[in-house]
Design a protein around this motif. Structure first.
Motif, PDB file in Angstrom:
ATOM      1  N   UNK A 132       0.833  -1.190   0.000  1.00  0.00           N
ATOM      2  CA  UNK A 132       0.000   0.000   0.000  1.00  0.00           C
ATOM      3  C   UNK A 132       0.879   1.255   0.000  1.00  0.00           C
ATOM      4  N   UNK A 133       0.289   2.397  -0.322  1.00  0.00           N
ATOM      5  CA  UNK A 133       1.014   3.668  -0.276  1.00  0.00           C
ATOM      6  C   UNK A 133       0.754   4.352   1.063  1.00  0.00           C
ATOM      7  N   UNK A 134       1.761   5.077   1.553  1.00  0.00           N
ATOM      8  CA  UNK A 134       1.668   5.745   2.848  1.00  0.00           C
ATOM      9  C   UNK A 134       2.120   7.189   2.718  1.00  0.00           C
ATOM     10  N   UNK A 145      13.467   8.559  11.233  1.00  0.00           N
ATOM     11  CA  UNK A 145      13.442   7.574  12.326  1.00  0.00           C
ATOM     12  C   UNK A 145      12.412   6.472  12.070  1.00  0.00           C
ATOM     13  N   UNK A 146      11.294   6.825  11.443  1.00  0.00           N
ATOM     14  CA  UNK A 146      10.211   5.848  11.270  1.00  0.00           C
ATOM     15  C   UNK A 146      10.164   5.256   9.864  1.00  0.00           C
ATOM     16  N   UNK A 147      11.047   5.692   8.969  1.00  0.00           N
ATOM     17  CA  UNK A 147      10.957   5.272   7.569  1.00  0.00           C
ATOM     18  C   UNK A 147      11.047   3.762   7.405  1.00  0.00           C
ATOM     19  N   UNK A 148      11.910   3.104   8.156  1.00  0.00           N
ATOM     20  CA  UNK A 148      12.051   1.652   7.995  1.00  0.00           C
ATOM     21  C   UNK A 148      10.778   0.919   8.404  1.00  0.00           C
ATOM     22  N   UNK A 149      10.066   1.454   9.396  1.00  0.00           N
ATOM     23  CA  UNK A 149       8.788   0.864   9.795  1.00  0.00           C
ATOM     24  C   UNK A 149       7.746   1.075   8.699  1.00  0.00           C
ATOM     25  N   UNK A 150       7.714   2.286   8.151  1.00  0.00           N
ATOM     26  CA  UNK A 150       6.728   2.597   7.112  1.00  0.00           C
ATOM     27  C   UNK A 150       6.984   1.802   5.833  1.00  0.00           C
ATOM     28  N   UNK A 151       8.238   1.609   5.479  1.00  0.00           N
ATOM     29  CA  UNK A 151       8.531   0.854   4.259  1.00  0.00           C
ATOM     30  C   UNK A 151       8.336  -0.645   4.448  1.00  0.00           C
ATOM     31  N   UNK A 152       8.146  -1.086   5.681  1.00  0.00           N
ATOM     32  CA  UNK A 152       7.746  -2.472   5.925  1.00  0.00           C
ATOM     33  C   UNK A 152       6.248  -2.638   5.681  1.00  0.00           C
ATOM     34  N   UNK A 153       5.464  -1.636   6.055  1.00  0.00           N
ATOM     35  CA  UNK A 153       4.016  -1.706   5.873  1.00  0.00           C
ATOM     36  C   UNK A 153       3.571  -1.267   4.490  1.00  0.00           C
ATOM     37  N   UNK A 154       4.366  -0.442   3.809  1.00  0.00           N
ATOM     38  CA  UNK A 154       3.958   0.107   2.521  1.00  0.00           C
ATOM     39  C   UNK A 154       5.041   0.053   1.472  1.00  0.00           C
ATOM     40  N   UNK A 155       4.624   0.074   0.203  1.00  0.00           N
ATOM     41  CA  UNK A 155       5.572   0.040  -0.916  1.00  0.00           C
ATOM     42  C   UNK A 155       6.105   1.435  -1.242  1.00  0.00           C
ATOM     43  N   UNK A 157       6.285   5.432   0.065  1.00  0.00           N
ATOM     44  CA  UNK A 157       6.123   6.292   1.240  1.00  0.00           C
ATOM     45  C   UNK A 157       6.494   7.717   0.842  1.00  0.00           C
ATOM     46  N   UNK A 158       5.580   8.649   1.088  1.00  0.00           N
ATOM     47  CA  UNK A 158       5.778  10.047   0.703  1.00  0.00           C
ATOM     48  C   UNK A 158       5.801  10.926   1.939  1.00  0.00           C
ATOM     49  N   UNK A 159       6.910  11.651   2.122  1.00  0.00           N
ATOM     50  CA  UNK A 159       6.966  12.649   3.195  1.00  0.00           C
ATOM     51  C   UNK A 159       6.245  13.892   2.696  1.00  0.00           C
ATOM     52  N   UNK A 160       5.110  14.219   3.321  1.00  0.00           N
ATOM     53  CA  UNK A 160       4.235  15.259   2.792  1.00  0.00           C
ATOM     54  C   UNK A 160       4.493  16.633   3.379  1.00  0.00           C
ATOM     55  N   UNK A 161       5.335  16.717   4.404  1.00  0.00           N
ATOM     56  CA  UNK A 161       5.588  17.993   5.060  1.00  0.00           C
ATOM     57  C   UNK A 161       5.311  17.895   6.542  1.00  0.00           C
ATOM     58  N   UNK A 306       4.089  -9.140  -5.956  1.00  0.00           N
ATOM     59  CA  UNK A 306       4.830  -9.727  -4.828  1.00  0.00           C
ATOM     60  C   UNK A 306       5.212  -8.655  -3.809  1.00  0.00           C
ATOM     61  N   UNK A 307       5.239  -9.045  -2.549  1.00  0.00           N
ATOM     62  CA  UNK A 307       5.683  -8.112  -1.505  1.00  0.00           C
ATOM     63  C   UNK A 307       7.142  -7.751  -1.736  1.00  0.00           C
ATOM     64  N   UNK A 308       7.455  -6.470  -1.561  1.00  0.00           N
ATOM     65  CA  UNK A 308       8.830  -6.002  -1.728  1.00  0.00           C
ATOM     66  C   UNK A 308       9.101  -4.895  -0.720  1.00  0.00           C
ATOM     67  N   UNK A 309      10.367  -4.666  -0.429  1.00  0.00           N
ATOM     68  CA  UNK A 309      10.740  -3.587   0.478  1.00  0.00           C
ATOM     69  C   UNK A 309      10.297  -2.265  -0.121  1.00  0.00           C
ATOM     70  N   UNK A 310       9.681  -1.438   0.695  1.00  0.00           N
ATOM     71  CA  UNK A 310       9.192  -0.161   0.205  1.00  0.00           C
ATOM     72  C   UNK A 310      10.304   0.859   0.038  1.00  0.00           C
ATOM     73  N   UNK A 311       9.920   2.023  -0.472  1.00  0.00           N
ATOM     74  CA  UNK A 311      10.893   3.083  -0.698  1.00  0.00           C
ATOM     75  C   UNK A 311      10.216   4.445  -0.557  1.00  0.00           C
ATOM     76  N   UNK A 312      11.027   5.456  -0.321  1.00  0.00           N
ATOM     77  CA  UNK A 312      10.513   6.814  -0.258  1.00  0.00           C
ATOM     78  C   UNK A 312      10.279   7.336  -1.668  1.00  0.00           C
ATOM     79  N   UNK A 313       9.145   7.962  -1.872  1.00  0.00           N
ATOM     80  CA  UNK A 313       8.853   8.648  -3.122  1.00  0.00           C
ATOM     81  C   UNK A 313       9.297  10.089  -2.980  1.00  0.00           C
ATOM     82  N   UNK A 314      10.121  10.534  -3.887  1.00  0.00           N
ATOM     83  CA  UNK A 314      10.660  11.902  -3.826  1.00  0.00           C
ATOM     84  C   UNK A 314       9.942  12.768  -4.862  1.00  0.00           C
ATOM     85  N   UNK A 315       9.258  13.832  -4.448  1.00  0.00           N
ATOM     86  CA  UNK A 315       8.532  14.684  -5.402  1.00  0.00           C
ATOM     87  C   UNK A 315       9.465  15.351  -6.405  1.00  0.00           C
ATOM     88  N   UNK A 316       8.958  15.552  -7.593  1.00  0.00           N
ATOM     89  CA  UNK A 316       9.687  16.293  -8.635  1.00  0.00           C
ATOM     90  C   UNK A 316       9.544  17.779  -8.366  1.00  0.00           C
TER      91      UNK A 316
END
Length: 318
Positions: A132-134, A145-155, A157-161, A306-316
């Motif tokens: 899922x997306x987070x 600090x929490x990114x590794x937890x979020x990328x376990x639950x989601x594919x 992950x976007x830091x929105x501010x 398939x389940x895969x390790x998530x990653x941070x999405x970086x805005x353009x």
């Protein structure tokens, strides 16, 4: 890292399952003892109160159906705040009100902790596979600090501010999903009334400029007849109500959302608050006498990716 998870419903149960599946030390709590027992059978520890869980854990996640419930869990007599200390983190994964998460987050920060609003988007079937997306709203240091937890639950992950920004964007996306659901319901009913083969109509929409994520998922369970997307009409009404509040605070006059609110209020009056949300099409079926179903579609959505390790999405940013 010890994690507590409060709220094991349609979404929370699946998100917490991803943490368990990937080896996290997890303590869980829910008012439904059967849901807790199911998580314990998979390796979780049963929690007692939010206060005790915050005392024992580094991070406590809440995933609850209404902002009032989150408030009780955070600031109640046995709430998270009673055990909040420096270094601890509250992750709010519920779909909630921007102003409310900021209010509660300020109390968490005053007690020395950190707060993140991090709602999810993409459907329960993707929450079940960790795909899922987070969205995550917080300062950058807390996000890391929490990114590794979020990328376990989601594919993705976007830091929105700042805190609260994720909740705004979540209700924006849920508004769009609701508009898509209503328009797909109307499109399929018109196709049926016009004598079209609904299997062909589904493919025509899917391959055209009219397609959407909602069409490619929810239209399938509509056509199957199950209408089971693990989401109910009362939750839709809550979400588009929160979107209306954001618009009102921003001074933006809306035309579509007030109509959508009325459509779902009518659906709840007819079929009940806990009716599955895709069954909003029943209003049209009842009005026309048509049954908008077709063979060959699944009763529920499953994530084939398939389940895969998530990653941070970086805005353009240009």
């Amino acid at each position: 890292m010890r994690i507590g998870f409060i709220g094991l419903g349609n979404v929370g149960g699946k998100l917490s399952g991803s943490l368990l599946r990937n080896g996290y030390d997890l303590t869980v709590h829910d008012l439904n003892a059967e849901l807790v027992a199911g998580a314990v059978a998979k390796g979780a520890t049963a929690g007692t109160t939010p206060r005790a869980m915050m005392a024992d854990c580094d991070i406590v996640i809440t995933c609850l159906p209404h902002p009032k419930i989150s408030a009780a869990v955070v600031e109640g007599d046995d709430g998270l705040l009673q055990a909040m200390t420096t270094g601890k983190i509250w992750l709010e994964m519920s779909t909630t009100d921007e102003a409310e998460v900021k209010r509660l987050g300020a109390k968490v920060q005053a007690a020395g902790g950190a707060a993140v609003d991090c709602p999810v988007s993409g459907g329960c079937h993707r929450a079940d596979t960790g795909n899922i997306s987070i969205f995550a709203g917080c300062d950058r240091a807390t996000f890391e600090r929490v990114l590794s937890v979020l990328t376990t639950m989601g594919r993705r992950v976007l830091h929105t501010g700042a805190l609260g920004s994720a909740s705004v964007l979540k209700v924006v996306t849920n508004y769009l999903a609701t508009a898509n659901l209503i328009s797909c319901s109307e499109a399929l009913t018109v196709a049926k009334g016009a004598g079209m083969d609904l299997g062909v109509a589904y493919e025509a929409i899917k391959m055209s400029s009219g397609t959407s994520f909602v069409h490619e998922t929810e239209s399938q369970v509509i056509l199957n007849g199950s209408r089971d997307i693990s989401f109910t009409m009362d939750l839709v009404l809550k979400d588009i109500g929160l979107f209306q509040e954001v618009a009102d605070r921003a001074g933006v006059p809306l035309e579509m959302n007030p109509l959508m609110v009325q459509i779902f209020k009518d659906g709840i009056e007819r079929y009940g608050a806990r009716e599955l949300s895709p069954n909003i099409i029943r209003r049209l079926e009842d009005a026309t006498g048509l049954r908008v179903t077709a063979p060959g579609f699944p009763a529920e959505m499953r994530d084939d990716e398939p389940e895969a390790v998530g990653h941070e999405v970086v805005p353009n940013r240009g």
